[in-house]
Design an enzyme around this catalytic site. Sequence first.
Site, PDB file in Angstrom:
ATOM      1  N   ASP A 202       0.878  -1.170   0.000  1.00  0.00           N
ATOM      2  CA  ASP A 202       0.000   0.000   0.000  1.00  0.00           C
ATOM      3  C   ASP A 202       0.913   1.216   0.000  1.00  0.00           C
ATOM      4  O   ASP A 202       1.689   1.429   0.949  1.00  0.00           O
ATOM      5  CB  ASP A 202      -0.889   0.018   1.242  1.00  0.00           C
ATOM      6  CG  ASP A 202      -1.963  -1.050   1.202  1.00  0.00           C
ATOM      7  OD1 ASP A 202      -2.322  -1.492   0.101  1.00  0.00           O
ATOM      8  OD2 ASP A 202      -2.435  -1.456   2.287  1.00  0.00           O
TER       9      ASP A 202
ATOM     10  N   ASP B 170     -13.780  -3.914  -1.650  1.00  0.00           N
ATOM     11  CA  ASP B 170     -13.506  -3.556  -0.258  1.00  0.00           C
ATOM     12  C   ASP B 170     -14.818  -3.436   0.505  1.00  0.00           C
ATOM     13  O   ASP B 170     -15.438  -2.363   0.526  1.00  0.00           O
ATOM     14  CB  ASP B 170     -12.755  -2.221  -0.181  1.00  0.00           C
ATOM     15  CG  ASP B 170     -11.416  -2.246  -0.888  1.00  0.00           C
ATOM     16  OD1 ASP B 170     -10.840  -3.335  -1.014  1.00  0.00           O
ATOM     17  OD2 ASP B 170     -10.933  -1.170  -1.284  1.00  0.00           O
TER      18      ASP B 170
END
Length: 285
Positions: A11, A130
């Site tokens: 990330d 998500d």
Amino acid sequence: MLAKRIIPCLDVHAGRVVKGINFVNLRDAGDPVEVAARYESEGADELVFLDITASHEEREIILDVVRRTSEVIFMPLTVGGGIRTLDDIRTLLKAGCDKVSINSAAVKTPEFIREAALRFGSQCIVVNIDPRRVPIDNEPAEMKDKWPEHLQVRPHASRDGQSEVYWDVHINGGRLPTGLDAVAWAKEVEQLGAGEIVLTSMDADGTKDGYDIEITRAVSDAVTIPVVASGGCGSPDHMVEALTDGNASAALAASIFHYGEYTIDETKRQLAAAGVPVRLETVLS
């Protein structure tokens, strides 16, 4: 039996690898190029690179970092964050990635998935989903009637069995709920031509308490394309659960690798000892 894949995830925020809890409280984890090179040497099967604020900030992905990362690895590289057009995909593929991961743009314009798959092939197109558990009564009012009937929310039993929840797909780095049910959306993206799904439980993300096995199993059983379990990994045992009980094709993790709790090779050995088929050739030499 096909080998299960172990995939570290980078990330990236402001050019640095970060890791948070439930998509917030970010902590620095190093330079993405250096981290990627380490995972290559440890025998990772693939690498996922996500520019986690590109969509929220409405900017292009940090292409120079992607290019430098691709230059130090030979394993397949998936890149996501801020991808909105076919030109974005073409640029990333030219920069050295093997697959692209789309999330916000896919939800906002589902036909984009079909166009991308037709242009570049389904094997290149990954959709990130998500979801967060939300009580049925808390469905965002502004989202009601937004989706076609076959994508309307479906109730799922929560872990404690005390209430009905649905798995609400979030976009823009987890900041925006959509009211779209994750299982229904997973089926839709497969029909539109996506070749793979990365499923990240927002409730489990960064907690290191284990993957959300319930949603992982529900999505994996609902589609025929590979599903990558993501969010919550704290140990190789959690990966075993996701790859067996959760029926996932691959397990993605960040914290346990970034901060040196486990290496890729020792993780694979523990999985192999538990009976999970994994690729060990690169770490046995």
